[in-house]
Design an enzyme around this catalytic site. Structure first.
Site, short mmCIF file in Angstrom:
data_model
loop_
_atom_site.label_atom_id
_atom_site.label_comp_id
_atom_site.label_asym_id
_atom_site.label_seq_id
_atom_site.Cartn_x
_atom_site.Cartn_y
_atom_site.Cartn_z
N CYS A 1 -41.58 7.64 -3.01
CA CYS A 1 -43.00 7.45 -2.75
C CYS A 1 -43.32 7.88 -1.33
O CYS A 1 -42.43 7.91 -0.47
CB CYS A 1 -43.35 5.96 -2.95
SG CYS A 1 -45.08 5.53 -2.64
N GLY A 2 -44.57 8.21 -1.07
CA GLY A 2 -44.96 8.57 0.29
C GLY A 2 -44.77 7.43 1.27
O GLY A 2 -44.67 7.65 2.47
#
Length: 199
Positions: free
Chosen positions: A72-73
């Protein structure tokens, strides 16, 4: 005749809608009541290494729980959680990372890969649990407890990865921080330092 049928259909629809809403309401009330009857120290979860993590061992410690993700970012927040752990561990802070794939596909990896990413890429040494569900019918008891217990501002469903819950030395939920609040932000560190000073 047609009007009678329409009225009956509306009545039937309204009846089933009322039943549906009543079931949802009772479910929420039951979950909240159940969670409030539990203690934080009654909770447990299987660790990423297969060993059971019993929250009783955290009695007397300040605990920060974060739902983590490895694809995920927001995944680089693992570094900040590690920094926080290293800074306050000796003073009595426990950081617990709980992986979840509720927000697919942000944590699609198996347990071994999660462990590798956390430890090898981000240098994580704080405890990690197995992957669990945060919301929904298979919600893990930890998150049922966390989102139904405490103050109004700490309640409600988990909205995204890396939400953080702060639990006091006596097992009370005293803070909840959003996904984009850095673990090393002054907002969190000031609260931790204040709570660690309390007997």
């Amino acid at each position: 005749m047609i009007n009678i049928i329409k009225n009956q259909s509306k009545t039937t629809l309204a009846f089933f809608l009322a039943i549906f809403l009543a079931v949802i309401f009772l479910t929420l009330i039951t979950e909240k009541s159940f969670a409030q009857n539990e203690s934080f120290y009654d909770l447990k979860v299987k660790g990423l290494d297969g060993e059971l993590i019993n929250f009783e061992q955290y009695r007397g410690h300040l605990v920060l729980i974060a739902n983590i993700a490895t694809n995920c970012g927001t995944t680089p927040q693992l570094e900040e959680l590690q920094k926080l752990y290293e800074k306050y561990e000796k003073a009595g802070l426990i950081v617990l990372g709980i992986p979840s794939n509720d927000f697919m596909p942000t944590n699609p990896h198996d347990q071994a890969t999660i462990k590798h990413i956390c430890k090898e890429r981000f240098g994580v040494t704080f405890p990690l649990s197995e992957a669990v569900e945060l919301n929904g019918v298979n919600q893990h008891p930890i998150f049922r407890y966390l989102i139904n217990t405490g103050k109004d501002e700490t309640e409600g469903p988990v909205m995204f990865n890396f939400e953080k819950f702060l639990i006091s030395k006596d097992g009370q939920i005293v803070g909840r921080y959003g996904s984009f609040t850095n673990a090393m932000s002054s907002r969190i560190t000031r609260e931790i330092e204040s709570l660690l000073q309390k007997k």
